[in-house]
Motif scaffolding. Structure first.
Motif, PDB file in Angstrom:
ATOM      1  N   TRP A 472       0.850  -1.200   0.000  1.00 38.72           N
ATOM      2  CA  TRP A 472       0.000   0.000   0.000  1.00 38.72           C
ATOM      3  C   TRP A 472       0.885   1.250   0.000  1.00 38.72           C
ATOM      4  O   TRP A 472       1.588   1.517   0.961  1.00 38.72           O
ATOM      5  CB  TRP A 472      -0.878  -0.001   1.241  1.00 38.72           C
ATOM      6  N   HIS A 473       0.821   2.017  -1.050  1.00 41.96           N
ATOM      7  CA  HIS A 473       1.591   3.263  -1.139  1.00 41.96           C
ATOM      8  C   HIS A 473       0.669   4.432  -0.837  1.00 41.96           C
ATOM      9  O   HIS A 473      -0.276   4.701  -1.578  1.00 41.96           O
ATOM     10  CB  HIS A 473       2.204   3.409  -2.539  1.00 41.96           C
ATOM     11  N   ILE A 474       0.943   5.118   0.260  1.00 42.18           N
ATOM     12  CA  ILE A 474       0.101   6.233   0.702  1.00 42.18           C
ATOM     13  C   ILE A 474       0.641   7.520   0.106  1.00 42.18           C
ATOM     14  O   ILE A 474       1.715   7.994   0.481  1.00 42.18           O
ATOM     15  CB  ILE A 474       0.081   6.328   2.236  1.00 42.18           C
ATOM     16  N   ASP A 475      -0.096   8.076  -0.852  1.00 39.93           N
ATOM     17  CA  ASP A 475       0.395   9.290  -1.486  1.00 39.93           C
ATOM     18  C   ASP A 475      -0.628  10.412  -1.497  1.00 39.93           C
ATOM     19  O   ASP A 475      -0.398  11.463  -2.088  1.00 39.93           O
ATOM     20  CB  ASP A 475       0.858   8.998  -2.918  1.00 39.93           C
ATOM     21  N   LEU A 479      -6.048   7.895   0.312  1.00 37.46           N
ATOM     22  CA  LEU A 479      -5.410   6.601   0.534  1.00 37.46           C
ATOM     23  C   LEU A 479      -4.969   6.429   1.986  1.00 37.46           C
ATOM     24  O   LEU A 479      -4.953   5.318   2.504  1.00 37.46           O
ATOM     25  CB  LEU A 479      -4.207   6.443  -0.403  1.00 37.46           C
ATOM     26  N   THR A 480      -4.610   7.519   2.632  1.00 34.57           N
ATOM     27  CA  THR A 480      -4.249   7.447   4.055  1.00 34.57           C
ATOM     28  C   THR A 480      -5.450   7.024   4.887  1.00 34.57           C
ATOM     29  O   THR A 480      -5.353   6.165   5.767  1.00 34.57           O
ATOM     30  CB  THR A 480      -3.726   8.804   4.551  1.00 34.57           C
ATOM     31  N   LEU A 481      -6.599   7.630   4.607  1.00 30.06           N
ATOM     32  CA  LEU A 481      -7.817   7.263   5.335  1.00 30.06           C
ATOM     33  C   LEU A 481      -8.208   5.819   5.050  1.00 30.06           C
ATOM     34  O   LEU A 481      -8.622   5.089   5.953  1.00 30.06           O
ATOM     35  CB  LEU A 481      -8.960   8.209   4.944  1.00 30.06           C
ATOM     36  N   ALA A 482      -8.089   5.400   3.795  1.00 25.86           N
ATOM     37  CA  ALA A 482      -8.428   4.026   3.442  1.00 25.86           C
ATOM     38  C   ALA A 482      -7.492   3.049   4.159  1.00 25.86           C
ATOM     39  O   ALA A 482      -7.933   1.998   4.654  1.00 25.86           O
ATOM     40  CB  ALA A 482      -8.337   3.835   1.929  1.00 25.86           C
ATOM     41  N   HIS A 483      -6.226   3.381   4.228  1.00 26.42           N
ATOM     42  CA  HIS A 483      -5.248   2.546   4.935  1.00 26.42           C
ATOM     43  C   HIS A 483      -5.608   2.447   6.408  1.00 26.42           C
ATOM     44  O   HIS A 483      -5.610   1.353   7.001  1.00 26.42           O
ATOM     45  CB  HIS A 483      -3.849   3.146   4.752  1.00 26.42           C
ATOM     46  N   ASP A 484      -5.934   3.580   7.039  1.00 28.57           N
ATOM     47  CA  ASP A 484      -6.316   3.572   8.456  1.00 28.57           C
ATOM     48  C   ASP A 484      -7.571   2.734   8.680  1.00 28.57           C
ATOM     49  O   ASP A 484      -7.710   2.079   9.712  1.00 28.57           O
ATOM     50  CB  ASP A 484      -6.565   4.998   8.948  1.00 28.57           C
ATOM     51  N   VAL A 522     -12.889  11.856   1.693  1.00 30.10           N
ATOM     52  CA  VAL A 522     -13.557  10.764   2.401  1.00 30.10           C
ATOM     53  C   VAL A 522     -14.197   9.799   1.406  1.00 30.10           C
ATOM     54  O   VAL A 522     -14.088   8.574   1.548  1.00 30.10           O
ATOM     55  CB  VAL A 522     -14.618  11.320   3.377  1.00 30.10           C
ATOM     56  N   ILE A 523     -14.853  10.334   0.385  1.00 30.58           N
ATOM     57  CA  ILE A 523     -15.516   9.491  -0.614  1.00 30.58           C
ATOM     58  C   ILE A 523     -14.486   8.752  -1.452  1.00 30.58           C
ATOM     59  O   ILE A 523     -14.626   7.552  -1.743  1.00 30.58           O
ATOM     60  CB  ILE A 523     -16.428  10.348  -1.522  1.00 30.58           C
ATOM     61  N   ARG A 524     -13.424   9.439  -1.813  1.00 32.21           N
ATOM     62  CA  ARG A 524     -12.363   8.779  -2.578  1.00 32.21           C
ATOM     63  C   ARG A 524     -11.698   7.669  -1.762  1.00 32.21           C
ATOM     64  O   ARG A 524     -11.263   6.648  -2.312  1.00 32.21           O
ATOM     65  CB  ARG A 524     -11.332   9.812  -3.037  1.00 32.21           C
ATOM     66  N   ALA A 525     -11.636   7.866  -0.452  1.00 33.23           N
ATOM     67  CA  ALA A 525     -11.053   6.837   0.419  1.00 33.23           C
ATOM     68  C   ALA A 525     -11.897   5.564   0.392  1.00 33.23           C
ATOM     69  O   ALA A 525     -11.359   4.451   0.323  1.00 33.23           O
ATOM     70  CB  ALA A 525     -10.948   7.365   1.852  1.00 33.23           C
ATOM     71  N   LYS A 530     -12.769  -0.143  -1.832  1.00 33.34           N
ATOM     72  CA  LYS A 530     -13.458  -1.125  -2.662  1.00 33.34           C
ATOM     73  C   LYS A 530     -12.529  -1.655  -3.743  1.00 33.34           C
ATOM     74  O   LYS A 530     -12.575  -2.834  -4.098  1.00 33.34           O
ATOM     75  CB  LYS A 530     -14.709  -0.503  -3.298  1.00 33.34           C
ATOM     76  N   GLY A 531     -11.655  -0.790  -4.272  1.00 29.13           N
ATOM     77  CA  GLY A 531     -10.714  -1.240  -5.282  1.00 29.13           C
ATOM     78  C   GLY A 531      -9.677  -2.200  -4.725  1.00 29.13           C
ATOM     79  O   GLY A 531      -9.274  -3.164  -5.398  1.00 29.13           O
ATOM     80  N   ARG A 532      -9.259  -1.976  -3.470  1.00 30.17           N
ATOM     81  CA  ARG A 532      -8.257  -2.847  -2.857  1.00 30.17           C
ATOM     82  C   ARG A 532      -8.826  -4.223  -2.495  1.00 30.17           C
ATOM     83  O   ARG A 532      -8.068  -5.170  -2.303  1.00 30.17           O
ATOM     84  CB  ARG A 532      -7.684  -2.184  -1.606  1.00 30.17           C
TER      85      ARG A 532
END
Length: 784
Positions: A472-475, A479-484, A522-525, A530-532
């Motif tokens: 997971w590359h947080i950029d 993506l940070t929120l999704a990772h959390d 938030v929505i992009r997260a 869902k993509g991951r």
């Protein structure tokens, strides 16, 4: 000269000012001392920088004595007065402590629902009606010791003595450099009847932790940080995306909002008896949280397990989680593979696609393996259901943890006498809790985690999840929120889920109105999550089936649709418990310290079966599947938790293969008892299959006589089971044919009578129901 101002406690103010001693009730009157102007609460010698002032009191709770000061927190212009500064001090628990570094016995609160705060509470606060600002009940915060974001202890509370401060007499107590209390003293030398007090603390070693109302506190804090542009320098910077736009939008919607009118009452508590090196203020805070929330909107079942010390089973369940969090050997599944933060009140099934189990399964494992009751483990024909006897559960727990070798006959603690043979789930000495927990962790706890961490399908799941995390590359913020959401365990997943549902509702409304909806971080997260999911499914298929191709992906999903159910996992735990009971009757008996080694032998046995070369035969890794295979062993119509007794048969059946048995043979020198258990468990499962077949036939052919349908159901169920055993385990019909002859002669052993008519003895671990969903067709049972 005294300047007049509006007071909320006018009668007290008038009394105190008439005595020319100054007002200490929360007003802002200032007093001149020559060229020096001092404000109430500032004092002439500032030892502690943060403080509150208001009305003090005391009360008794299950957590012990609690002292408090009633005050308020408010918004408005930036000033140094304590009410404005208190708003900044009401940070949520996740900012006071690093949740990922804490032992689970140190948790103090439920996770925040950021979505609810952002879309409901903030607009409620900012929408100032003509009738006045919004009203919210008091926030309850408690003063607790922390050093470097880790729980610590206060220095002992000193003896009360009278001091002079702000031209008045105060009774003062001080706990080193942690905190200080002052209570106003009247002209007669006694505490003033107005009950005015001040509480000071030192932020470097003391924090205010919100026990009740952290959503209200977060709403205040979000507005504060947005208006003062202080998000980036706060402990909540990563949650900025949830709030900043919502606050700015609300302020725009409601026009020129007078923030100084927004005040929220706050009760600041502390535990005067919980100071000193051996005190347990954080444990007292957990008890107070549970007590405060007992009659309010109930916390989720997950949070009760995490916070309540009222039941030993909760304490032991938390210990399992702590062992995962504190593991440095990488031999156990990662903590983020366990769902323990689900906010739903009645949820017992994992909701996150990334996890393999949840806190409820761990609690079930503790309940069944440690508390029993013994009939669930010794009689494999016993279904789960009925009322449980608390006395029987407690007695079995004493045996399973071998308390005779651990505790003295009698324990005196806090004026209460505990007899060792009376210690149970709700009656145990807190001072000995760590010793009991250590015994559990070294035996049953380690055995449970061995099964969940090293059994092939679960090890593969954990491997895939770790690969997802490492890749997971947080950029960006999304993506940070999704990772959390997947790996931090601070409730972010549920906030993203609720925010996305809210976004879709708003999108539909705006589409109808001809407006375009923009996507926030938030929505992009959530969309990134869902993509991951697809990536993870591929990783898992590769880890378990050595292939990520389409066919293997479907088979892997079908396998984990079974492996990751409570029924399958609890069945595995009950297999451990049942075979340990069997071991007790073997020559040499059973020594509790050998439990982890015994669990390791079971894992090796199961993995030896799963690793069998398929060739032209069945791929044994799919032997528990209901779908994507032919001739499945698994014909269970629904896989609710009580169906664990049938999955126990599956796990036992795997052991009845030469490749598996060689790993456990030394534990069972007399195999006859094992064969008897296996035959009994198979008979119970065959009875279930016959009953399910009969239900399906009745539904499809309502006019046919039951005798004829029962004969057909029995024949179909027997043939299906025989074919499955031949294909997946034996390679011939003979073992099943021989067993079936014995089964027809003896049938399934009788179950022990359920205790449905018995009265509960002090409250059991729970009343359990075994429910079968309606079956509508034979295809519900058999999938090709």
């Amino acid at each position: 000269m005294i300047k007049k101002t509006t007071l909320s406690r006018s009668s007290i103010c008038a009394t105190l000012h008439s005595q020319q001693s100054g007002c200490y009730t929360g007003c802002t009157r200032r007093f001149s001392e020559g060229n020096k102007e001092t404000m109430f609460g500032s004092g002439t010698k500032l030892t502690f920088r943060d403080y509150v002032q208001g009305t003090w009191g005391t009360f008794a709770t299950p957590a012990g004595r609690v002292d408090y000061i009633m005050t308020k927190a408010r918004l408005g212009e930036e000033t140094d007065d304590p009410e404005r500064q208190l708003t900044k001090s009401l940070a949520p628990v996740r900012e006071v402590m690093e949740a990922g570094d804490l032992d689970f016995n140190q948790l103090l609160q439920r996770d925040l629902d950021d979505h609810r705060v952002a879309v409901k509470l903030i607009p409620y606060l900012l929408d100032l009606k003509p009738t006045g600002p919004a009203f919210l009940p008091p926030i309850v915060a408690v003063l607790l010791p922390f050093r470097n974001k880790r729980p610590s202890h206060f220095e002992p509370l000193g003896q009360p003595h009278v001091v002079t401060d702000d031209e008045a007499q105060w009774q003062q107590e001080q706990a080193g450099t942690g905190f200080q209390i002052q209570r106003l003293v009247g002209a007669n030398g006694q505490l003033h009847p107005a009950s005015v007090g001040k509480l000071w603390w030192n932020k470097t070693e003391t924090q205010l932790v919100v026990l009740d109302g952290q959503h209200r506190a977060m709403a205040l804090l979000a507005i504060e940080r947005t208006m003062t542009k202080s998000w980036q320098n706060s402990g909540g910077a990563r949650f900025r995306s949830f709030y900043e736009n919502q606050v700015l939008q609300a302020l725009d919607d409601f026009g020129d909002v007078d923030l100084s009118r927004i005040e929220v009452p706050v009760t600041v508590c502390w535990f005067p008896d919980q100071t000193g090196e051996n005190a347990r203020p954080h444990e007292a805070a957990r008890k107070l949280f549970v007590d405060v929330n007992k009659e309010a909107r109930p916390p989720s079942e997950s949070r009760i397990i995490l916070l309540s010390d009222a039941e030993l089973s909760n304490v032991l369940t938390r210990r399992v989680l702590s062992e995962l969090r504190n593991d440095t050997s990488d031999s156990l599944l990662p903590i983020y593979a366990v769902e323990y933060d689900n906010p739903e009140v009645n949820s017992t099934r994992p909701a996150r696609w990334s996890v393999l189990t949840n806190i409820h399964l761990l609690k079930f494992a503790v309940d069944r393996c440690v508390f029993g009751p013994p009939k669930y483990l010794r009689n494999v024909a016993q279904k789960i259901g009925g009322r449980l006897s608390q006395t029987e559960l407690d007695t079995f727990m004493q045996e399973q943890l071998d308390l005779d070798s651990l505790l003295p006959d009698q324990i005196e603690e806090g004026g209460v006498s505990y007899q060792r043979d009376k210690i149970g789930n709700t009656a145990f000495p807190l001072g000995w809790m760590d010793l009991i927990s250590d015994r559990f962790a070294a035996t049953w706890g380690k055995a449970i985690l061995t099964l969940l961490s090293r059994t092939a399908p679960y090890a593969a799941h954990a491997t895939a999840l770790t690969q997802l995390k490492d890749d997971w590359h947080i950029d960006d913020t999304g993506l940070t929120l999704a990772h959390d959401a997947l790996f931090s365990g601070v409730g972010v997943f549920w906030t993203l889920r609720d925010s996305y549902e809210h976004y879709l509702d708003g999108k539909n409304d705006e589409k109808s109105a001809g407006r375009k909806t923009t996507k926030s971080d938030v929505i992009r997260a959530w969309e990134a999550l869902k993509g991951r999911e697809a990536n993870f499914e591929t990783y898992r298929a590769q880890a378990y089936l050595d292939s990520g191709r389409s066919g293997a992906l479907k088979q892997s999903k079908a396998a984990y649709a079974v492996f990751n159910t409570h029924a399958c996992q609890l069945g595995m735990m009950m297999t451990l418990g049942s075979l340990w009971e069997l071991r007790k009757d073997q020559p040499g008996g059973a020594d509790i310290k050998d439990l982890p080694q015994f669990a390791g032998a079971l894992v090796k046995a199961w993995n030896a079966y799963f690793a069998l070369e398929a060739g032209k035969a069945k791929d044994r890794r799919l032997s528990f599947n209901k779908n994507e295979i032919a001739h499945p062993l698994n014909q269970i119509a629904n896989m609710d938790t009580p169906q664990a007794v049938y999955f126990r048969y599956f796990w036992l059946q795997v052991l009845d293969t030469p490749q598996a048995w060689t790993h456990i043979s030394t534990w069972f020198t007399d195999r006859t008892a094992f064969d008897d258990k296996l035959g009994t468990a198979r008979g119970l499962y065959l009875s279930l299959c016959q009953d399910q077949q009969l239900k399906a036939l009745k539904t499809n052919r309502p006019g046919t006589g039951e005798t004829k349908l029962r004969e057909e159901a029995e024949k179909a169920a027997r043939n299906a089971l025989g074919r499955a055993l031949k294909e997946w385990f034996y390679g011939s019909d003979e073992p099943y044919t021989n067993w079936l002859a014995q089964f027809d002669q003896h049938g399934v052993p009788a179950q022990e009578p359920q205790d449905g008519q018995a009265e509960s003895e002090g409250g059991a671990l729970g009343t359990e129901e075994a429910l079968d969903e309606p079956v509508t067709s034979v295809n519900d049972l058999l999938s090709e």
